[in-house]
Motif scaffolding. Structure first.
Motif, PDB file in Angstrom:
ATOM      1  N   VAL A  16      31.526  31.818  43.649  1.00 11.01           N
ATOM      2  CA  VAL A  16      32.133  31.453  42.358  1.00 11.01           C
ATOM      3  C   VAL A  16      33.651  31.604  42.451  1.00 11.01           C
ATOM      4  O   VAL A  16      34.410  30.793  41.909  1.00 11.01           O
ATOM      5  CB  VAL A  16      31.566  32.332  41.225  1.00 11.01           C
ATOM      6  N   ILE A  17      34.101  32.635  43.157  1.00  7.68           N
ATOM      7  CA  ILE A  17      35.530  32.842  43.377  1.00  7.68           C
ATOM      8  C   ILE A  17      36.125  31.673  44.150  1.00  7.68           C
ATOM      9  O   ILE A  17      37.239  31.216  43.867  1.00  7.68           O
ATOM     10  CB  ILE A  17      35.773  34.166  44.137  1.00  7.68           C
ATOM     11  N   VAL A  18      35.376  31.174  45.140  1.00  8.82           N
ATOM     12  CA  VAL A  18      35.827  30.005  45.898  1.00  8.82           C
ATOM     13  C   VAL A  18      36.028  28.807  44.967  1.00  8.82           C
ATOM     14  O   VAL A  18      37.032  28.087  45.049  1.00  8.82           O
ATOM     15  CB  VAL A  18      34.817  29.654  47.004  1.00  8.82           C
ATOM     16  N   GLY A  79      45.321  43.614  39.041  1.00 14.08           N
ATOM     17  CA  GLY A  79      44.177  42.860  39.544  1.00 14.08           C
ATOM     18  C   GLY A  79      44.388  41.357  39.498  1.00 14.08           C
ATOM     19  O   GLY A  79      45.318  40.850  38.855  1.00 14.08           O
ATOM     20  N   CYS A  80      43.492  40.656  40.157  1.00 19.32           N
ATOM     21  CA  CYS A  80      43.620  39.201  40.306  1.00 19.32           C
ATOM     22  C   CYS A  80      43.427  38.464  38.983  1.00 19.32           C
ATOM     23  O   CYS A  80      44.133  37.488  38.703  1.00 19.32           O
ATOM     24  CB  CYS A  80      42.603  38.685  41.325  1.00 19.32           C
ATOM     25  N   ARG A  81      42.463  38.908  38.171  1.00 19.06           N
ATOM     26  CA  ARG A  81      42.169  38.173  36.934  1.00 19.06           C
ATOM     27  C   ARG A  81      43.362  38.212  35.974  1.00 19.06           C
ATOM     28  O   ARG A  81      43.804  37.170  35.476  1.00 19.06           O
ATOM     29  CB  ARG A  81      40.932  38.756  36.253  1.00 19.06           C
ATOM     30  N   LYS A  82      43.891  39.392  35.703  1.00 18.28           N
ATOM     31  CA  LYS A  82      45.026  39.495  34.780  1.00 18.28           C
ATOM     32  C   LYS A  82      46.254  38.786  35.335  1.00 18.28           C
ATOM     33  O   LYS A  82      47.007  38.135  34.587  1.00 18.28           O
ATOM     34  CB  LYS A  82      45.333  40.961  34.495  1.00 18.28           C
ATOM     35  N   GLY A  83      46.450  38.900  36.650  1.00 20.94           N
ATOM     36  CA  GLY A  83      47.581  38.211  37.270  1.00 20.94           C
ATOM     37  C   GLY A  83      47.467  36.705  37.135  1.00 20.94           C
ATOM     38  O   GLY A  83      48.448  36.015  36.826  1.00 20.94           O
ATOM     39  N   ALA A  84      46.250  36.186  37.349  1.00 19.16           N
ATOM     40  CA  ALA A  84      46.035  34.745  37.235  1.00 19.16           C
ATOM     41  C   ALA A  84      46.164  34.269  35.789  1.00 19.16           C
ATOM     42  O   ALA A  84      46.691  33.176  35.526  1.00 19.16           O
ATOM     43  CB  ALA A  84      44.664  34.369  37.785  1.00 19.16           C
ATOM     44  N   ILE A 185      40.265  28.689  33.064  1.00 16.54           N
ATOM     45  CA  ILE A 185      38.839  28.831  33.417  1.00 16.54           C
ATOM     46  C   ILE A 185      38.707  29.522  34.763  1.00 16.54           C
ATOM     47  O   ILE A 185      37.926  30.471  34.935  1.00 16.54           O
ATOM     48  CB  ILE A 185      38.159  27.447  33.456  1.00 16.54           C
ATOM     49  N   GLY A 186      39.481  29.036  35.734  1.00 15.45           N
ATOM     50  CA  GLY A 186      39.446  29.664  37.054  1.00 15.45           C
ATOM     51  C   GLY A 186      39.890  31.112  37.007  1.00 15.45           C
ATOM     52  O   GLY A 186      39.321  31.973  37.683  1.00 15.45           O
ATOM     53  N   ALA A 187      40.917  31.391  36.187  1.00 16.32           N
ATOM     54  CA  ALA A 187      41.420  32.768  36.085  1.00 16.32           C
ATOM     55  C   ALA A 187      40.374  33.713  35.513  1.00 16.32           C
ATOM     56  O   ALA A 187      40.191  34.837  35.996  1.00 16.32           O
ATOM     57  CB  ALA A 187      42.687  32.785  35.227  1.00 16.32           C
ATOM     58  N   VAL A 188      39.655  33.267  34.478  1.00 15.67           N
ATOM     59  CA  VAL A 188      38.632  34.108  33.852  1.00 15.67           C
ATOM     60  C   VAL A 188      37.503  34.427  34.824  1.00 15.67           C
ATOM     61  O   VAL A 188      36.894  35.506  34.764  1.00 15.67           O
ATOM     62  CB  VAL A 188      38.088  33.416  32.584  1.00 15.67           C
ATOM     63  N   LEU A 189      37.219  33.518  35.740  1.00 17.04           N
ATOM     64  CA  LEU A 189      36.131  33.715  36.699  1.00 17.04           C
ATOM     65  C   LEU A 189      36.445  34.751  37.769  1.00 17.04           C
ATOM     66  O   LEU A 189      35.545  35.184  38.498  1.00 17.04           O
ATOM     67  CB  LEU A 189      35.780  32.380  37.376  1.00 17.04           C
ATOM     68  N   LEU A 190      37.715  35.167  37.866  1.00 18.22           N
ATOM     69  CA  LEU A 190      38.114  36.125  38.914  1.00 18.22           C
ATOM     70  C   LEU A 190      37.732  37.546  38.522  1.00 18.22           C
ATOM     71  O   LEU A 190      38.574  38.387  38.232  1.00 18.22           O
ATOM     72  CB  LEU A 190      39.616  36.025  39.169  1.00 18.22           C
ATOM     73  N   GLN A 191      36.446  37.823  38.540  1.00 23.34           N
ATOM     74  CA  GLN A 191      35.975  39.169  38.208  1.00 23.34           C
ATOM     75  C   GLN A 191      36.388  40.162  39.300  1.00 23.34           C
ATOM     76  O   GLN A 191      36.472  39.808  40.482  1.00 23.34           O
ATOM     77  CB  GLN A 191      34.454  39.180  38.064  1.00 23.34           C
ATOM     78  N   PRO A 192      36.653  41.411  38.930  1.00 25.00           N
ATOM     79  CA  PRO A 192      36.998  42.433  39.930  1.00 25.00           C
ATOM     80  C   PRO A 192      35.894  42.558  40.980  1.00 25.00           C
ATOM     81  O   PRO A 192      34.705  42.564  40.652  1.00 25.00           O
ATOM     82  CB  PRO A 192      37.123  43.713  39.099  1.00 25.00           C
ATOM     83  N   VAL A 193      36.294  42.658  42.233  1.00 25.27           N
ATOM     84  CA  VAL A 193      35.317  42.705  43.320  1.00 25.27           C
ATOM     85  C   VAL A 193      34.428  43.939  43.219  1.00 25.27           C
ATOM     86  O   VAL A 193      33.285  43.947  43.713  1.00 25.27           O
ATOM     87  CB  VAL A 193      36.032  42.651  44.680  1.00 25.27           C
ATOM     88  N   GLU A 194      34.926  44.999  42.568  1.00 25.02           N
ATOM     89  CA  GLU A 194      34.148  46.238  42.433  1.00 25.02           C
ATOM     90  C   GLU A 194      32.814  46.011  41.722  1.00 25.02           C
ATOM     91  O   GLU A 194      31.857  46.753  41.956  1.00 25.02           O
ATOM     92  CB  GLU A 194      34.961  47.292  41.678  1.00 25.02           C
ATOM     93  N   ARG A 195      32.747  44.995  40.875  1.00 28.30           N
ATOM     94  CA  ARG A 195      31.505  44.719  40.153  1.00 28.30           C
ATOM     95  C   ARG A 195      30.424  44.136  41.063  1.00 28.30           C
ATOM     96  O   ARG A 195      29.249  44.133  40.706  1.00 28.30           O
ATOM     97  CB  ARG A 195      31.761  43.716  39.023  1.00 28.30           C
ATOM     98  N   HIS A 196      30.808  43.647  42.201  1.00 25.54           N
ATOM     99  CA  HIS A 196      29.863  42.928  43.060  1.00 25.54           C
ATOM    100  C   HIS A 196      29.764  43.526  44.461  1.00 25.54           C
ATOM    101  O   HIS A 196      29.264  42.874  45.386  1.00 25.54           O
ATOM    102  CB  HIS A 196      30.274  41.454  43.154  1.00 25.54           C
TER     103      HIS A 196
END
Length: 442
Positions: A16-18, A79-84, A185-196
């Motif tokens: 999904v990140i891809v 983190g990536c999501r907030k940055g994006a 949309i892409g930014a919201v999908l960048l969930q923290p890797v710690e969750r997965h």
């Protein structure tokens, strides 16, 4: 006693990140090409010179890169999501402001600075996210992302061309700002890797205890230091400035900056060089289409080629640079249209492989916790090279009246990268050999 630790999923939600990376860059990257397409006539009407137009475009390319170190710190902290998300806000807002720009200063602020900063943050965040989610399959993930992204510069300009027939440049820019908003949309999908994260075995308990004890001692010492020294250490830790102590990292960063500068400028100058060769518009379009198709195809196949030869990312990247040097040199010697198409095929192959592995060279060398700042440093170096080198090539073109010397200089710059990395490899090999001899003697 064996404990467990969590590691990146190397798949799963990573795909999904891809897709998030591909969606974001599919929109962001063509923005550089579309700006000139939208405003080429507007600049003439507003009385802006070609030099001013070139400065606006170069500033857009370079400013976001120069701010890469700041981007890296923000991504490390938030983190990536907030940055994006923040980057997308800047990107969309910058494009909206560009639509209402009427002077050189307005274009510089809206497009050259605000939009550029947003583009840089989005690209950094999405690239970092892929590298955090993948390890063993990192090249395949990056290959798929940049392959999808490659269709952006092909399709988006066609959309812009269609819109230009029905709307004013300002109207087209506002519509494109709406397209840029889809990057949210892409930014919201960048969930923290710690969750997965998934579970994996780790170090024995005694090793873990030793590591914890060492960290405690160090903390007791970052407490006894004077305030000013602690402040400097905090800054160094926040920005990961200890990376500059690693000569291999510095060599990688400088080499990549030189190679990226040469490739970017060659890409920009290619249509002008072909025009000097006497090719008409349709022939130039055919050349660029051939190059583009080969580029996209080999973005997809690059990971499989690297896996077949079992070479690390930097070696594959260096191979692509060698192929680029050879094809650029042949490019200068050819005037036959069909020979040029063969060269376009070679350039596309080299560019496709380069595009995948340029995103993997630094992640393969630095630890993941320092990757955000390491990538930011590399982007900053890219920006400085573009700002300094771009005008230099322009002066060379104006003085000589030909692009040939420019291409030769670009090849020399690219060769410098290969030479720097080769010297490094020789030094490292000699040190290992000497170390082995000393160990045998003792």
């Amino acid at each position: 006693m064996i404990e467990t630790k969590k590691i990146p999923p190397d798949g799963g939600y990573g795909w999904v990140i891809v897709c998030a990376n591909a969606l974001s860059n599919f929109i962001v990257i063509p923005l550089i090409h579309c700006f000139g397409l939208i405003f080429k006539d507007t600049f003439v009407e507003l009385g802006l010179s070609a030099t001013q137009g070139s400065l606006i475009i170069n500033l857009n390319v370079a400013f976001g890169m120069i701010m890469g170190l700041v981007n890296g710190v923000l991504l490390k902290i938030y983190g990536c999501r907030k940055g994006a998300l923040f980057g997308t806000l800047l990107l969309t807002g910058g494009v909206v402001l560009t639509a209402y720009s009427k002077t050189f200063t307005h274009f510089v602020i809206a497009y050259g600075l605000i939009t550029s900063l947003g583009m840089g943050m989005v690209e950094s965040a999405t690239c970092l996210a892929i590298n955090m989610y993948f390890r063993a399959k990192r090249s395949y993930a990056m290959g798929l992302a940049v392959t999808i992204t490659g269709f952006g510069p092909i399709l988006i300009p066609q959309l812009i061309s269609f819109l230009m027939q029905h709307y004013t440049p300002s109207g087209v820019t506002l519509i494109f700002a709406g397209v840029c908003a889809h990057v949210f949309i892409g930014a919201v999908l960048l969930q923290p890797v710690e969750r997965h994260m998934i579970i994996d075995k780790t170090q024995p308990q005694d090793e873990q205890s030793e590591l914890l004890t060492e960290q405690t001692k160090t903390q007791t010492q970052e407490d006894k230091d004077p305030l000013f020294k602690r402040l400097l250490k905090t800054i160094a830790k926040t920005f990961d400035l200890d990376l500059f102590k690693d000569p291999i990292f510095v060599n990688i960063m400088m080499g990549m900056a030189l190679a990226i500068f040469a490739e970017l400028n060659f890409t920009v100058l290619t249509p002008f060089i072909l025009s000097d060769f006497g090719l008409d518009t349709s022939q130039i379009a055919t050349f660029l289409s051939t190059l583009g198709v080969a580029d996209i195809i080999f973005r997809f196949f690059a990971p499989y080629i690297g896996n077949y030869f079992t070479k690390p990312p930097r070696i594959m990247y260096a191979y692509s640079l060698i192929l680029l040097i050879v094809t650029r040199f042949t490019f200068l010697l050819s005037r036959n249209f069909y020979a040029l198409l063969v060269i376009a095929l070679g350039l596309g192959i080299a560019k496709g492989i380069r595009k995948v592995y340029m995103q993997l060279v630094i992640p393969a060398h630095v630890p993941i916790e320092k990757l955000a700042n390491a990538s930011g440093m590399e982007m900053m170096m890219n920006g400085f090279c573009i700002i300094i080198g771009g005008p230099t090539l322009g002066v060379v073109r104006d003085v000589t009246g030909s692009y040939s010397l420019c291409v030769i200089l670009m090849n020399c710059v690219t060769f410098t990268t290969i030479l720097m990395w080769t010297i490094e490899a020789i030094i490292v090999k000699c040190r290992r050999k000497n170390k082995g001899s000393i160990e045998e003697a003792t």
